[in-house]
Design a protein around this motif. Structure first.
Motif, PDB file in Angstrom:
ATOM      1  N   LEU A  12      39.908  54.574  28.820  1.00 42.56           N
ATOM      2  CA  LEU A  12      39.583  53.539  29.679  1.00 42.56           C
ATOM      3  C   LEU A  12      38.325  53.945  30.455  1.00 42.56           C
ATOM      4  CD1 LEU A  12      40.791  50.634  30.700  1.00 42.56           C
ATOM      5  CD2 LEU A  12      41.860  52.128  32.438  1.00 42.56           C
ATOM      6  N   ILE A  13      38.110  54.996  30.999  1.00 46.16           N
ATOM      7  CA  ILE A  13      37.201  55.664  31.707  1.00 46.16           C
ATOM      8  C   ILE A  13      35.877  55.599  30.859  1.00 46.16           C
ATOM      9  CG2 ILE A  13      36.013  57.583  32.856  1.00 46.16           C
ATOM     10  CD1 ILE A  13      39.026  58.382  33.760  1.00 46.16           C
ATOM     11  N   ALA A  14      36.032  56.005  29.703  1.00 47.60           N
ATOM     12  CA  ALA A  14      34.901  56.055  28.633  1.00 47.60           C
ATOM     13  C   ALA A  14      34.400  54.309  28.674  1.00 47.60           C
ATOM     14  CB  ALA A  14      34.985  56.552  27.381  1.00 47.60           C
ATOM     15  N   LEU A  15      35.481  53.330  28.317  1.00 42.24           N
ATOM     16  CA  LEU A  15      35.324  52.037  28.230  1.00 42.24           C
ATOM     17  C   LEU A  15      34.358  51.396  29.326  1.00 42.24           C
ATOM     18  CD1 LEU A  15      35.698  49.446  26.704  1.00 42.24           C
ATOM     19  CD2 LEU A  15      37.844  49.375  28.144  1.00 42.24           C
ATOM     20  N   TRP A  16      34.796  51.879  30.675  1.00 40.76           N
ATOM     21  CA  TRP A  16      34.455  51.350  31.911  1.00 40.76           C
ATOM     22  C   TRP A  16      32.690  51.795  31.873  1.00 40.76           C
ATOM     23  CZ3 TRP A  16      35.329  47.048  34.299  1.00 40.76           C
ATOM     24  CH2 TRP A  16      36.609  46.646  34.284  1.00 40.76           C
ATOM     25  N   TYR A  17      32.404  53.187  31.491  1.00 41.40           N
ATOM     26  CA  TYR A  17      31.198  53.635  31.618  1.00 41.40           C
ATOM     27  C   TYR A  17      30.303  53.151  30.697  1.00 41.40           C
ATOM     28  CZ  TYR A  17      27.275  57.044  32.137  1.00 41.40           C
ATOM     29  OH  TYR A  17      26.182  57.440  32.229  1.00 41.40           O
ATOM     30  N   ASN A  18      30.712  52.804  29.438  1.00 41.15           N
ATOM     31  CA  ASN A  18      30.141  52.082  28.317  1.00 41.15           C
ATOM     32  C   ASN A  18      29.576  50.652  28.903  1.00 41.15           C
ATOM     33  OD1 ASN A  18      30.054  50.554  25.809  1.00 41.15           O
ATOM     34  ND2 ASN A  18      29.631  52.614  25.294  1.00 41.15           N
ATOM     35  N   LEU A  19      30.576  50.054  29.489  1.00 38.34           N
ATOM     36  CA  LEU A  19      30.178  48.743  30.024  1.00 38.34           C
ATOM     37  C   LEU A  19      29.238  48.734  31.183  1.00 38.34           C
ATOM     38  CD1 LEU A  19      30.847  45.671  29.884  1.00 38.34           C
ATOM     39  CD2 LEU A  19      32.554  46.053  31.313  1.00 38.34           C
TER      40      LEU A  19
END
Length: 94
Positions: A12-19
């Protein structure tokens, strides 16, 4: 079970950073006069960022003489997202 929660949170953290990186790429392209949008209508996110990555690379090469740092950050965060997601799914299945 704990590992799946940890890997889920990391994904989830990686997803938010990617966004965040994706939105930063779109902002950069817009500030340089390129027509770019991550959203279609409302908040529906399309996979259009993969269309804009080569444009970002080309624009930064012309303007700065090298590829912008967001290009690599996008791919690193995307690969981390996939890694944590797959690892979390594997840990749930065991």
């Amino acid at each position: 079970m704990r590992f799946s929660i940890i890997f889920g949170l990391l994904a989830l953290i990686a997803l938010w950073y990617n966004l965040y990186v994706s939105i930063s790429i779109i902002k950069y392209l817009k500030s340089n006069g390129k027509e770019a949008s991550l959203f279609t209508k409302g908040f529906y996110v399309k996979g259009k960022i993969f269309k804009y990555l080569p444009l970002y690379k080309e624009t930064t090469l012309k303007k700065e003489g090298k590829v912008g740092h967001l290009y690599a950050e996008f791919y690193y965060s995307f690969l981390l997202l996939l890694f944590f997601l797959i690892t979390g799914l594997i840990s749930v299945s065991r």
